[in-house]
Design an enzyme around this catalytic site. Sequence first.
Site, PDB file in Angstrom:
ATOM      1  N   LYS A 178      12.802  -9.609 -12.669  1.00  0.00           N
ATOM      2  CA  LYS A 178      11.560  -9.119 -12.061  1.00  0.00           C
ATOM      3  C   LYS A 178      11.722  -7.639 -11.764  1.00  0.00           C
ATOM      4  O   LYS A 178      12.814  -7.182 -11.410  1.00  0.00           O
ATOM      5  CB  LYS A 178      11.267  -9.861 -10.747  1.00  0.00           C
ATOM      6  N   GLU A 223       3.331  -6.745   5.333  1.00  0.00           N
ATOM      7  CA  GLU A 223       4.674  -7.285   5.124  1.00  0.00           C
ATOM      8  C   GLU A 223       5.650  -6.760   6.176  1.00  0.00           C
ATOM      9  O   GLU A 223       5.923  -5.557   6.233  1.00  0.00           O
ATOM     10  CB  GLU A 223       5.172  -6.932   3.722  1.00  0.00           C
ATOM     11  N   GLU A 267       7.596 -15.257  -8.940  1.00  0.00           N
ATOM     12  CA  GLU A 267       7.735 -13.941  -8.322  1.00  0.00           C
ATOM     13  C   GLU A 267       8.084 -14.084  -6.844  1.00  0.00           C
ATOM     14  O   GLU A 267       8.947 -13.367  -6.318  1.00  0.00           O
ATOM     15  CB  GLU A 267       6.427 -13.159  -8.492  1.00  0.00           C
ATOM     16  N   GLU A 405      -4.863  -6.095 -10.231  1.00  0.00           N
ATOM     17  CA  GLU A 405      -4.230  -6.356  -8.938  1.00  0.00           C
ATOM     18  C   GLU A 405      -3.902  -5.056  -8.216  1.00  0.00           C
ATOM     19  O   GLU A 405      -4.089  -4.938  -7.001  1.00  0.00           O
ATOM     20  CB  GLU A 405      -2.955  -7.175  -9.130  1.00  0.00           C
TER      21      GLU A 405
END
Length: 420
Positions: A178, A223, A267, A405
Amino acid sequence: MDAVQRPALRVKTTEVADLGDLVVRLARREACGWVRDGAGLIGRGEVARYKAGSFVDAERWWTELVDAAEIESDLDDPPSGAGLVAFGSFVFDPNNTDAQSLLIVPEIVYGHRNGRSWITEISDPTRLTPPLSAVPEPEAPPRPPSTIRYADGALSGPQWEGAVAEAVRRINAGGLDKVVLTRNLLAVADEDLDPRWLFRSLETTYRRCWTYLIDGLVGATPEMLVRSEAGLVTSRVLAGTIRRTGRDDHDLALAAALSTSSKDLEEHEYAVRSVAAALAPYCSGMNVPDAPYVLELPNVLHLATDVTAALDPGTSSLGLAAALHPSAAVCGTPTDLARDTIAELEKMDRGRYTGPVGWIDSRGDGEWGIALRCGQIDDTDPRQIRVYAGCGIVAGSDPELEFAESNAKLVPMRDALGEN
């Protein structure tokens, strides 16, 4: 202030009945802010500033500053953040010698957390300038940005999609699992931008996020990299995103699709695994939920997991942030290969975007988010701000969908600036 100077600060904290709206205490200049759902910390003025070359460097400076300080408080059993506090913002790539990680100690801190309010006054007895008053001088009200013009950042839209396609090719070739790729836009106003306006707009719209302002970096992150408070450690991991439509029935279906998407779950798993592994040497009794939940924000839906643990003695919140950064949520897996891929494909300097941002107190408690959904006001031309968005790329990523996105993740800053 000289970067290596460590003044013997005097700190006095006074509990107050009610500060009201914290955000109105934000100043246009020399201001720091960290607010979520009306609670948090606002800093005004600067009594000390440190440009840190590393997390270790920053923690050493902070520890010595705390040890030398004279700290007085009338709070019984004070909550975290009450007393001597530094706001901080760190670069994504510590090898970047041009960007600067910062710790800033304000002269005045207005705090409201856990149902209690206080004012902390911090002074350096050796300074010749008079200290700030805890009652701020009236300022002109915040002004919305004038006409905004946007320009491509390091890569145009098609070029960025090409970078995503190349990342997918490398992932499918093996070795890289990733990688998180960032794009940026340059926004230019006719007049100097007022960070108070941007902060207020973000804080009002994104109440469930942590809105921050530190040295021109302003944003609202969903986050929490790590929170350390009274021995409890929490880290919120986000990875896997879909844009909302504004229709409740359709968004409910999107949430169901997101929670079963193999691409997004893959992910997310990489990100959660990296956080749990980084926390393990410093914590015990770790709780990692078996499956993520869907976090609903005004513009997007995220897969989210809250990891909790008991903190072992001897580690500060800043030390935990150092151990966690960079997580797979902002870099990739494996870390070193992902970071090299980022440097090659992004064609840009992230600066403090995706670095830890937050605060630490004299006991080592603190909150460190990841600098997301943000913009950096230009140091030399405050009419300009560079806004950022990033996407996690895995084997099943589609460049066009990732571009969509990234546009969704730019919405908070574009709305705060005003669409033009």
